[in-house]
Design a protein around this motif. Structure first.
Motif, PDB file in Angstrom:
ATOM      1  N   SER A  73      47.292  79.752  58.010  1.00 46.23           N
ATOM      2  CA  SER A  73      48.163  78.783  57.493  1.00 46.23           C
ATOM      3  C   SER A  73      48.092  78.725  56.023  1.00 46.23           C
ATOM      4  O   SER A  73      49.197  78.803  55.545  1.00 46.23           O
ATOM      5  CB  SER A  73      48.134  77.370  58.167  1.00 46.23           C
ATOM      6  OG  SER A  73      48.139  77.472  59.505  1.00 46.23           O
ATOM      7  N   VAL A  74      46.827  78.917  55.286  1.00 43.07           N
ATOM      8  CA  VAL A  74      46.843  78.420  54.052  1.00 43.07           C
ATOM      9  C   VAL A  74      46.201  79.490  53.068  1.00 43.07           C
ATOM     10  O   VAL A  74      46.200  79.846  52.041  1.00 43.07           O
ATOM     11  CB  VAL A  74      46.121  77.088  53.611  1.00 43.07           C
ATOM     12  CG1 VAL A  74      46.686  76.001  54.210  1.00 43.07           C
ATOM     13  CG2 VAL A  74      44.467  77.166  54.156  1.00 43.07           C
ATOM     14  N   GLY A  75      45.648  80.767  53.833  1.00 44.29           N
ATOM     15  CA  GLY A  75      45.066  81.797  53.286  1.00 44.29           C
ATOM     16  C   GLY A  75      43.793  81.329  52.675  1.00 44.29           C
ATOM     17  O   GLY A  75      43.312  80.413  52.837  1.00 44.29           O
ATOM     18  N   VAL A  76      42.970  82.626  52.212  1.00 44.22           N
ATOM     19  CA  VAL A  76      41.535  82.431  51.945  1.00 44.22           C
ATOM     20  C   VAL A  76      41.570  81.498  50.395  1.00 44.22           C
ATOM     21  O   VAL A  76      40.884  80.389  50.510  1.00 44.22           O
ATOM     22  CB  VAL A  76      40.794  83.831  51.522  1.00 44.22           C
ATOM     23  CG1 VAL A  76      39.610  83.478  50.651  1.00 44.22           C
ATOM     24  CG2 VAL A  76      40.537  84.540  52.621  1.00 44.22           C
ATOM     25  N   ASP A  77      42.523  81.599  49.452  1.00 48.20           N
ATOM     26  CA  ASP A  77      42.317  80.819  48.427  1.00 48.20           C
ATOM     27  C   ASP A  77      42.761  79.409  48.613  1.00 48.20           C
ATOM     28  O   ASP A  77      42.235  78.351  48.203  1.00 48.20           O
ATOM     29  CB  ASP A  77      43.004  81.354  47.326  1.00 48.20           C
ATOM     30  CG  ASP A  77      42.406  82.632  46.745  1.00 48.20           C
ATOM     31  OD1 ASP A  77      41.159  82.873  46.880  1.00 48.20           O
ATOM     32  OD2 ASP A  77      43.104  83.530  46.097  1.00 48.20           O
ATOM     33  N   GLY A  78      43.629  79.175  49.497  1.00 43.27           N
ATOM     34  CA  GLY A  78      44.157  78.135  50.016  1.00 43.27           C
ATOM     35  C   GLY A  78      43.208  76.953  50.572  1.00 43.27           C
ATOM     36  O   GLY A  78      43.120  76.024  50.475  1.00 43.27           O
ATOM     37  N   ALA A  79      42.395  77.963  51.620  1.00 38.31           N
ATOM     38  CA  ALA A  79      41.192  77.114  52.409  1.00 38.31           C
ATOM     39  C   ALA A  79      40.423  76.569  51.417  1.00 38.31           C
ATOM     40  O   ALA A  79      39.695  75.769  51.746  1.00 38.31           O
ATOM     41  CB  ALA A  79      40.664  78.241  53.273  1.00 38.31           C
ATOM     42  N   VAL A  80      39.949  77.643  50.371  1.00 37.19           N
ATOM     43  CA  VAL A  80      39.070  76.954  49.341  1.00 37.19           C
ATOM     44  C   VAL A  80      39.387  75.831  48.661  1.00 37.19           C
ATOM     45  O   VAL A  80      38.616  75.124  48.630  1.00 37.19           O
ATOM     46  CB  VAL A  80      38.716  78.239  48.131  1.00 37.19           C
ATOM     47  CG1 VAL A  80      37.762  77.707  47.142  1.00 37.19           C
ATOM     48  CG2 VAL A  80      37.919  79.531  49.155  1.00 37.19           C
ATOM     49  N   ARG A  81      40.522  75.969  48.217  1.00 43.95           N
ATOM     50  CA  ARG A  81      41.117  74.564  47.423  1.00 43.95           C
ATOM     51  C   ARG A  81      41.053  73.619  48.421  1.00 43.95           C
ATOM     52  O   ARG A  81      40.798  72.417  47.931  1.00 43.95           O
ATOM     53  CB  ARG A  81      42.720  74.982  46.925  1.00 43.95           C
ATOM     54  CG  ARG A  81      42.652  75.782  46.014  1.00 43.95           C
ATOM     55  CD  ARG A  81      44.155  75.870  45.142  1.00 43.95           C
ATOM     56  NE  ARG A  81      45.068  76.276  46.279  1.00 43.95           N
ATOM     57  CZ  ARG A  81      45.611  77.665  46.179  1.00 43.95           C
ATOM     58  NH1 ARG A  81      45.050  78.707  45.525  1.00 43.95           N
ATOM     59  NH2 ARG A  81      46.212  78.144  47.071  1.00 43.95           N
ATOM     60  N   VAL A  82      41.450  73.747  49.523  1.00 43.18           N
ATOM     61  CA  VAL A  82      41.450  72.516  50.663  1.00 43.18           C
ATOM     62  C   VAL A  82      40.182  72.029  50.800  1.00 43.18           C
ATOM     63  O   VAL A  82      39.883  70.724  50.754  1.00 43.18           O
ATOM     64  CB  VAL A  82      42.097  72.948  52.094  1.00 43.18           C
ATOM     65  CG1 VAL A  82      41.776  71.756  52.871  1.00 43.18           C
ATOM     66  CG2 VAL A  82      43.567  73.090  51.909  1.00 43.18           C
ATOM     67  N   ILE A  83      39.288  72.932  50.822  1.00 41.42           N
ATOM     68  CA  ILE A  83      37.662  72.311  51.045  1.00 41.42           C
ATOM     69  C   ILE A  83      37.178  71.735  49.849  1.00 41.42           C
ATOM     70  O   ILE A  83      36.647  70.728  50.145  1.00 41.42           O
ATOM     71  CB  ILE A  83      36.865  73.546  51.624  1.00 41.42           C
ATOM     72  CG1 ILE A  83      37.401  74.060  53.117  1.00 41.42           C
ATOM     73  CG2 ILE A  83      35.504  73.091  51.793  1.00 41.42           C
ATOM     74  CD1 ILE A  83      36.589  75.454  53.319  1.00 41.42           C
ATOM     75  N   LYS A  84      37.473  72.460  48.830  1.00 40.37           N
ATOM     76  CA  LYS A  84      36.853  71.740  47.559  1.00 40.37           C
ATOM     77  C   LYS A  84      37.553  70.509  47.321  1.00 40.37           C
ATOM     78  O   LYS A  84      36.611  69.514  46.734  1.00 40.37           O
ATOM     79  CB  LYS A  84      37.386  72.555  46.487  1.00 40.37           C
ATOM     80  CG  LYS A  84      36.789  72.291  45.165  1.00 40.37           C
ATOM     81  CD  LYS A  84      37.464  73.060  43.763  1.00 40.37           C
ATOM     82  CE  LYS A  84      36.730  72.631  42.768  1.00 40.37           C
ATOM     83  NZ  LYS A  84      37.324  73.664  41.517  1.00 40.37           N
ATOM     84  N   ARG A  85      38.754  70.275  47.504  1.00 42.69           N
ATOM     85  CA  ARG A  85      39.377  68.941  47.505  1.00 42.69           C
ATOM     86  C   ARG A  85      38.580  67.807  48.325  1.00 42.69           C
ATOM     87  O   ARG A  85      38.563  66.681  48.187  1.00 42.69           O
ATOM     88  CB  ARG A  85      40.952  68.788  47.554  1.00 42.69           C
ATOM     89  CG  ARG A  85      41.490  67.779  47.378  1.00 42.69           C
ATOM     90  CD  ARG A  85      41.562  67.116  45.980  1.00 42.69           C
ATOM     91  NE  ARG A  85      42.115  66.076  45.702  1.00 42.69           N
ATOM     92  CZ  ARG A  85      41.339  64.827  45.805  1.00 42.69           C
ATOM     93  NH1 ARG A  85      40.086  64.687  46.062  1.00 42.69           N
ATOM     94  NH2 ARG A  85      41.947  63.557  45.651  1.00 42.69           N
ATOM     95  N   PHE A  86      38.427  68.288  49.503  1.00 42.95           N
ATOM     96  CA  PHE A  86      37.766  67.472  50.403  1.00 42.95           C
ATOM     97  C   PHE A  86      36.552  67.162  50.031  1.00 42.95           C
ATOM     98  O   PHE A  86      36.019  65.726  50.351  1.00 42.95           O
ATOM     99  CB  PHE A  86      37.897  68.180  51.896  1.00 42.95           C
ATOM    100  CG  PHE A  86      37.248  67.228  53.081  1.00 42.95           C
ATOM    101  CD1 PHE A  86      38.272  66.632  53.780  1.00 42.95           C
ATOM    102  CD2 PHE A  86      35.872  67.164  53.533  1.00 42.95           C
ATOM    103  CE1 PHE A  86      37.689  65.780  54.758  1.00 42.95           C
ATOM    104  CE2 PHE A  86      35.532  66.417  54.286  1.00 42.95           C
ATOM    105  CZ  PHE A  86      36.649  65.746  55.119  1.00 42.95           C
ATOM    106  N   VAL A  87      35.811  68.184  49.528  1.00 43.28           N
ATOM    107  CA  VAL A  87      34.441  67.398  49.154  1.00 43.28           C
ATOM    108  C   VAL A  87      34.311  66.676  47.886  1.00 43.28           C
ATOM    109  O   VAL A  87      33.309  65.742  47.854  1.00 43.28           O
ATOM    110  CB  VAL A  87      33.721  69.222  48.501  1.00 43.28           C
ATOM    111  CG1 VAL A  87      32.529  68.787  48.125  1.00 43.28           C
ATOM    112  CG2 VAL A  87      33.508  69.824  49.885  1.00 43.28           C
ATOM    113  N   GLU A  88      35.419  67.012  47.098  1.00 40.09           N
ATOM    114  CA  GLU A  88      35.542  65.941  45.951  1.00 40.09           C
ATOM    115  C   GLU A  88      35.730  64.528  46.386  1.00 40.09           C
ATOM    116  O   GLU A  88      35.215  63.581  45.902  1.00 40.09           O
ATOM    117  CB  GLU A  88      36.550  66.542  45.019  1.00 40.09           C
ATOM    118  CG  GLU A  88      36.113  67.630  44.166  1.00 40.09           C
ATOM    119  CD  GLU A  88      37.406  68.243  43.393  1.00 40.09           C
ATOM    120  OE1 GLU A  88      38.604  67.852  43.777  1.00 40.09           O
ATOM    121  OE2 GLU A  88      37.126  69.259  42.698  1.00 40.09           O
TER     122      GLU A  88
END
Length: 210
Positions: free
Chosen positions: A188-203
């Motif tokens: 749904s979001v691609g590799v880079d999109g997944a990284v951004r989603v997870i990073k935002r969640f971590v923050e």
């Protein structure tokens, strides 16, 4: 108490979970442990790295979970289970290595029941990466230079092995949304999109813990 995050990545075969974990670690400026964890567990325990590789994310038998729980609750260390079968020794040595890592540094850990090993760690962020079957099969075809049938077979067998390993060794169910803090579909979001989603969640989670 340590205040750094540790992110664990569970993943379906072909979902790009490892790549996502590596890119996330780069974005956060921390280390990613996948196969590297085996070398570290070997160094810490004295068992050969080849032994860890031969048993990597492979289930053994159904009573191992209760054995691990009993041993862990008693606070045994590597020296306390030398009379156990080799597969038990390897799992518990890896279990201890994961916990030691979490205490020492922020990091990303791919697979190997890391979320279970760190279930009591307050700054744990557990993630599961999935994807559409057709996308996973296509990735496996390209990566391994195989046809659709072999790619599908690899996907099914690898996920079955990972599921059995996780379900034996933890008190949770592999791939069940209730087992993780965050589930991301890389189709749904691609590799880079997944990284951004997870990073935002971590923050966001870390801000809540301050």
């Amino acid at each position: 108490m340590n205040n750094h995050p540790v992110i664990t990545i569970g993943r379906q075969c072909g979902s790009s979970g490892k790549i996502i974990g590596q890119k996330l670690a780069e974005e956060l400026g921390i280390k990613c442990y996948d196969k590297e964890l085996l070398a570290l567990a070997s160094k810490n325990s004295g068992f050969s790295e080849e032994l860890f590789q031969s048993h990597d994310e492979k289930p053994t038998n159904s009573f191992l979970y209760s054995l691990v729980m009993d041993t862990h609750s008693l606070g045994f260390t590597t020296s306390g289970y030398m009379d156990m079968p080799i597969n038990h020794k390897l799992f518990l040595a890896q279990f201890e290595t994961i916990k030691k890592l979490a205490m020492e540094e922020p990091c990303v850990i791919v697979g190997r029941c890391a979320d279970y090993a760190l279930s009591e760690y307050p700054n744990l962020i557990s993630v599961f990466i999935s994807a559409k079957d057709e996308d996973k099969i296509q990735l496996l075809k390209e990566r391994n230079q195989i046809d659709d049938t072999k790619a599908k077979d690899l996907m099914v067998k690898t996920d079955k092995r990972r599921s059995s390993y996780y379900n034996y060794y933890s008190s949770k169910k592999w791939g069940d949304v209730r087992s993780y803090d965050l589930c991301v579909n890389s189709s749904s979001v691609g590799v880079d999109g997944a990284v951004r989603v997870i990073k935002r969640f971590v923050e966001e989670k870390m801000s809540q813990l301050k």
